[in-house]
Design an enzyme around this catalytic site. Structure first.
Site, short mmCIF file in Angstrom:
data_model
loop_
_atom_site.label_atom_id
_atom_site.label_comp_id
_atom_site.label_asym_id
_atom_site.label_seq_id
_atom_site.Cartn_x
_atom_site.Cartn_y
_atom_site.Cartn_z
N ASP A 8 -4.03 -13.55 8.73
CA ASP A 8 -4.72 -14.47 9.61
C ASP A 8 -4.44 -15.88 9.10
O ASP A 8 -3.68 -16.08 8.15
CB ASP A 8 -6.22 -14.14 9.71
CG ASP A 8 -7.01 -14.46 8.46
OD1 ASP A 8 -6.43 -14.92 7.45
OD2 ASP A 8 -8.24 -14.25 8.49
N CYS A 66 -5.75 -11.93 4.42
CA CYS A 66 -6.69 -12.80 5.13
C CYS A 66 -7.29 -13.73 4.08
O CYS A 66 -6.81 -13.76 2.95
CB CYS A 66 -7.74 -12.01 5.91
SG CYS A 66 -8.95 -11.10 4.95
N THR A 68 -9.97 -13.71 2.20
CA THR A 68 -10.40 -13.03 0.97
C THR A 68 -9.67 -11.71 0.75
O THR A 68 -9.73 -11.16 -0.35
CB THR A 68 -11.90 -12.71 1.01
OG1 THR A 68 -12.15 -11.81 2.09
CG2 THR A 68 -12.73 -13.97 1.14
N HIS A 99 -1.80 5.57 -8.86
CA HIS A 99 -2.90 6.53 -8.75
C HIS A 99 -3.35 6.79 -7.32
O HIS A 99 -3.87 7.87 -7.04
CB HIS A 99 -4.12 6.06 -9.56
CG HIS A 99 -3.89 6.10 -11.03
ND1 HIS A 99 -4.93 6.00 -11.93
CD2 HIS A 99 -2.76 6.23 -11.78
CE1 HIS A 99 -4.44 6.07 -13.16
NE2 HIS A 99 -3.14 6.19 -13.09
N HIS A 134 -3.42 12.96 -9.34
CA HIS A 134 -3.67 11.86 -8.42
C HIS A 134 -3.41 12.28 -6.98
O HIS A 134 -4.11 11.85 -6.06
CB HIS A 134 -2.83 10.64 -8.79
CG HIS A 134 -3.04 10.21 -10.21
ND1 HIS A 134 -4.24 9.72 -10.66
CD2 HIS A 134 -2.21 10.24 -11.28
CE1 HIS A 134 -4.15 9.45 -11.95
NE2 HIS A 134 -2.92 9.77 -12.35
#
Length: 147
Positions: A8, A66, A68, A99, A134
């Protein structure tokens, strides 16, 4: 490997920089699904574009950005088959591949500097999924969507 990248307006500069980092790799092609300007856009729309390319098989991995990284990672993880990891350092980027077999790397354009982001991308691209115990865990994660 083909990587699809999108953001964004809060991560436009970081996205453009990461594309330069990815150009260092001769075996990687990059598709940019936007945004291309500083005009406001809704990150869920970008997340959908990134994930559609991965789930259709057009791309192996994606990078979602974005402000954050939180919102776009949540949106990506709503798509069946996507394992988006919001990473903040090289260690989390490495572990997301080793993992968790993360097929989307999410980062925040307003909280990750260009240098750390570049190192995270380089590690994330190079790391392989370790499998073994995993894989069992990733299979359990993916099965949750079927319930």
């Amino acid at each position: 490997m083909k990587i699809v990248i999108g953001c964004d307006q809060g991560a436009l500069e970081l996205k453009n920089y990461i594309k330069e980092v990815l150009a260092e790799f001769t075996d990687i092609t990059v598709e940019d699904v936007g945004t291309y300007t500083a005009d406001s856009v809704d990150y869920p729309d970008i997340a959908e574009k990134i994930c559609a390319k991965i789930t259709s098989g057009e791309a192996e991995r994606g990078i979602a950005l974005c402000g954050t990284g939180i919102g776009i990672s949540i949106a990506c993880n709503k798509v069946d088959g996507i394992r988006a990891a919001l990473c903040h350092n090289v260690f989390t980027a490495r572990m997301s591949r080793q993992h968790n077999d993360a097929n989307v790397l999410a980062m925040g354009g307003r909280d990750i500097g260009f240098g750390p982001a570049a190192e995270m991308v380089r590690v994330w691209v190079a790391e392989e999924f370790l499998g073994g115990r995993h894989k069992r865990r990733v299979d359990k994660i993916m099965a949750i969507a079927d319930k």
